[in-house]
Design a protein around this motif. Structure first.
Motif, PDB file in Angstrom:
ATOM      1  N   ARG A   3       1.769   2.148   7.177  1.00 17.59           N
ATOM      2  CA  ARG A   3       1.818   2.692   5.817  1.00 17.59           C
ATOM      3  C   ARG A   3       3.241   3.120   5.469  1.00 17.59           C
ATOM      4  O   ARG A   3       3.695   2.948   4.339  1.00 17.59           O
ATOM      5  CB  ARG A   3       0.857   3.867   5.678  1.00 17.59           C
ATOM      6  CG  ARG A   3      -0.607   3.402   5.770  1.00 17.59           C
ATOM      7  CD  ARG A   3      -1.591   4.415   5.279  1.00 17.59           C
ATOM      8  NE  ARG A   3      -1.456   4.556   3.840  1.00 17.59           N
ATOM      9  CZ  ARG A   3      -1.320   5.720   3.218  1.00 17.59           C
ATOM     10  NH1 ARG A   3      -1.310   6.846   3.899  1.00 17.59           N
ATOM     11  NH2 ARG A   3      -1.206   5.790   1.918  1.00 17.59           N
ATOM     12  N   GLN A   4       3.975   3.678   6.439  1.00 19.83           N
ATOM     13  CA  GLN A   4       5.358   4.066   6.189  1.00 19.83           C
ATOM     14  C   GLN A   4       6.225   2.836   5.927  1.00 19.83           C
ATOM     15  O   GLN A   4       7.108   2.861   5.068  1.00 19.83           O
ATOM     16  CB  GLN A   4       5.914   4.872   7.368  1.00 19.83           C
ATOM     17  CG  GLN A   4       5.320   6.268   7.469  1.00 19.83           C
ATOM     18  CD  GLN A   4       5.721   6.997   8.745  1.00 19.83           C
ATOM     19  OE1 GLN A   4       6.158   6.386   9.714  1.00 19.83           O
ATOM     20  NE2 GLN A   4       5.558   8.311   8.743  1.00 19.83           N
ATOM     21  N   GLN A   5       5.958   1.744   6.662  1.00 17.21           N
ATOM     22  CA  GLN A   5       6.692   0.507   6.427  1.00 17.21           C
ATOM     23  C   GLN A   5       6.417  -0.027   5.020  1.00 17.21           C
ATOM     24  O   GLN A   5       7.323  -0.498   4.335  1.00 17.21           O
ATOM     25  CB  GLN A   5       6.312  -0.552   7.463  1.00 17.21           C
ATOM     26  CG  GLN A   5       6.863  -0.290   8.840  1.00 17.21           C
ATOM     27  CD  GLN A   5       6.385  -1.302   9.863  1.00 17.21           C
ATOM     28  OE1 GLN A   5       5.431  -2.037   9.632  1.00 17.21           O
ATOM     29  NE2 GLN A   5       7.049  -1.356  11.005  1.00 17.21           N
ATOM     30  N   MET A   6       5.168   0.053   4.599  1.00 10.73           N
ATOM     31  CA  MET A   6       4.811  -0.401   3.256  1.00 10.73           C
ATOM     32  C   MET A   6       5.523   0.441   2.199  1.00 10.73           C
ATOM     33  O   MET A   6       6.010  -0.078   1.196  1.00 10.73           O
ATOM     34  CB  MET A   6       3.292  -0.343   3.043  1.00 10.73           C
ATOM     35  CG  MET A   6       2.512  -1.365   3.850  1.00 10.73           C
ATOM     36  SD  MET A   6       2.928  -3.057   3.450  1.00 10.73           S
ATOM     37  CE  MET A   6       2.364  -3.123   1.771  1.00 10.73           C
ATOM     38  N   ALA A   7       5.602   1.742   2.412  1.00 13.73           N
ATOM     39  CA  ALA A   7       6.299   2.624   1.461  1.00 13.73           C
ATOM     40  C   ALA A   7       7.783   2.261   1.397  1.00 13.73           C
ATOM     41  O   ALA A   7       8.375   2.224   0.313  1.00 13.73           O
ATOM     42  CB  ALA A   7       6.111   4.088   1.872  1.00 13.73           C
TER      43      ALA A   7
END
Length: 135
Positions: free
Chosen positions: A75-79
Motif C-alpha cells: 500500500r505504501q508503494q502504491m501511495a
C-alpha cells in the motif's frame, strides 16, 4: 453410518487431524489422571495444563504479522506511485501550457511563409525573364 464410511477424507489431512486429536485426547487423559490424583490426596511433582495442538492449516502469529507488513508495504508503494504520477501530471500540464503559445506562433509563421512564398512565386516568374534578358 453408511454415509460416513463412504466419505473418504484425504489421507494426508485425515492423518494429521487424527494425530492432533489423538495428542489432545492423550493430554486430556493425563490431565484428568493428575486431577484425580490431587483429589485423592497425592500431589504430583509438576501440575501443568495440557498444550493444545495447532490446528492444521492455521497460520502462526508471526506469519500473520509478515502478511500484514507485506500488505502495508504494498500500500505504501502504491501511495508513492500515486504521488509520482501526480507530479508527472503536473509537469505535463506545465509543458502543455508552454507549448500552446509556441504552436500558435508556429501556425502564424507558417501562414506568413505561405504569403511570402506566393508573392515570391508571382514575382519569381517575371524575375526569370529579367535574369535571362540580362545575360
Amino acid at each position: 453410518m453408511a454415509d460416513q464410511e463412504g466419505a473418504q477424507p484425504e489421507p494426508g489431512v485425515s492423518g494429521l487431524v487424527g494425530r492432533s486429536i489423538e495428542e489432545f485426547v492423550h493430554q486430556m487423559r493425563a490431565f484428568t489422571d493428575r486431577a484425580r490424583g490431587l483429589a485423592s490426596g497425592a500431589v504430583p511433582s509438576g501440575l501443568s495444563l495440557p498444550t493444545l495442538p495447532s490446528p492444521p492449516g492455521a497460520m502462526s502469529a508471526a506469519q500473520l504479522r509478515a502478511v500484514a507488513s507485506a500488505v502495508k508495504a504494498q500500500r505504501q508503494q502504491m501511495a508513492a506511485m500515486r504521488d509520482q504520477l501526480e507530479a508527472f501530471d503536473q509537469q505535463l500540464a506545465v509543458f502543455e501550457r508552454i507549448l500552446e503559445p509556441i504552436v500558435e506562433w508556429s501556425a502564424t509563421w507558417a501562414r506568413l511563409e505561405e504569403g511570402v512564398a506566393s508573392l515570391v512565386r508571382r514575382d519569381g516568374s517575371g524575375g526569370d525573364q529579367r535574369s535571362s534578358g540580362e545575360a
